[in-house]
Design an enzyme around this catalytic site. Structure first.
Site, PDB file in Angstrom:
ATOM      1  N   ASP A 102      48.409   0.418  49.222  1.00 11.52           N
ATOM      2  CA  ASP A 102      48.178  -0.343  50.454  1.00 11.52           C
ATOM      3  C   ASP A 102      49.502  -0.856  51.008  1.00 11.52           C
ATOM      4  O   ASP A 102      50.480  -1.009  50.267  1.00 11.52           O
ATOM      5  CB  ASP A 102      47.269  -1.552  50.174  1.00 11.52           C
TER       6      ASP A 102
HETATM    7  N1  URA Z   1      44.176  -0.781  44.464  1.00  9.46           N
HETATM    8  C1  URA Z   1      44.262  -1.497  45.604  1.00  9.46           C
HETATM    9  O1  URA Z   1      43.390  -2.295  45.903  1.00  9.46           O
HETATM   10  N2  URA Z   1      45.328  -1.296  46.388  1.00  9.46           N
HETATM   11  C2  URA Z   1      46.333  -0.437  46.084  1.00  9.46           C
HETATM   12  O2  URA Z   1      47.289  -0.323  46.849  1.00  9.46           O
HETATM   13  C3  URA Z   1      46.227   0.287  44.888  1.00  9.46           C
HETATM   14  C4  URA Z   1      45.143   0.101  44.101  1.00  9.46           C
END
Ligand code: URA
Length: 244
Positions: A102
């Site tokens: 993310d």
């Molecule tokens: N899980 C999440 O919620 N975000 C990420 O970026 C990776 C794993």
């Protein structure tokens, strides 16, 4: 390609250091001590060794990036900086990130032009381990830990409409961070959208900071700072099956 570029690609040292190493006779080309750092080699047919270890050559490119927050794990984006923008100087065509983090997640991201490897690492059937450092809003109870380790309902459904819980996971409690927030390491074997955040939400908690530490055999290099990257070394390439 130039010998010093080949050695730099193997993370042997800086160009300046490599020049010195070659002067000291530490590098051989087809069994003969190399003398010049700008010597041209054929990376596909010449045998290059450093301190007696043969360096394998792969036609593909593999980089470990410490993805910083605020950067998207996409190849193009109209608004935000992408992870490919960080590697723009490498001038390598066809690089893609192996999976997504993310925008507000930081940590290990592999970028490569080896599509087969990306497929292998991301295939849901392969269950490649991913370890995350997770700073959370409140302490996890033993019951929460058991739920998360056994598998929780994060809202996903199977084709037949039944609940599709997460696969068993592992939690290791860590010391609180400098702001007193609880910290855990969470090891999961899937890569569902926002998975870690949704897992913590499923037990009434909240992720405040998220960093990926490892993916399969690949571990984020402690010497990299957010936004820095380097080519994978031979041990890493072997560990992910990119070279023999
Ligand atoms: N899980 C999440 O919620 N975000 C990420 O970026 C990776 C794993």
């Amino acid at each position: 390609m130039r010998l010093d570029k080949f050695l730099a690609d193997h993370n042997i040292g800086t160009r300046k250091e490599i020049k010195e190493y070659i002067k000291n006779g530490r590098c051989k080309i087809n069994g003969n001590v190399a003398v010049r750092s700008d010597e041209k080699i054929n990376e596909n047919s010449d045998e290059i060794s450093f301190d007696g270890n043969i360096l394998s050559y792969s036609k593909n490119h593999y980089y470990m990036l410490y993805k910083p927050q605020g950067v998207v794990s996409a190849t193009t984006d109209g608004k935000n900086m992408t992870v490919l923008d960080i590697l723009a100087d490498e001038n390598v065509k066809g690089l893609s990130p192996a999976g997504r983090l993310d925008i507000d997640t930081e940590g290990l991201l592999l970028l490569t032009d080896d599509g087969q490897l990306i497929h292998r690492l991301l295939s849901p059937k392969k269950h490649v381990d991913k370890t995350y450092e997770v700073h959370i809003k409140k302490k996890l109870s033993d019951i929460d830990i058991k739920k998360l380790e056994d598998g929780v309902d994060i809202g996903d459904k199977k084709d037949d409409g039944s609940v599709y819980p997460t696969l068993p996971a592992k939690i290791i409690k860590k010391d609180a961070d400098s702001e007193g927030r609880p910290v855990i390491h969470l090891i999961i074997h899937e890569g569902r959208f926002h998975q870690v955040k949704r897992m913590l939400e499923a037990v009434g908690n909240e992720v405040l900071f998220l960093k990926r530490l490892s993916m399969g055999a690949l571990i984020l290099d402690e010497n990299l700072k957010p936004g820095e990257y380097r080519p994978l070394n031979d041990d890493e390439l072997k560990s992910i099956g990119a070279i023999k």
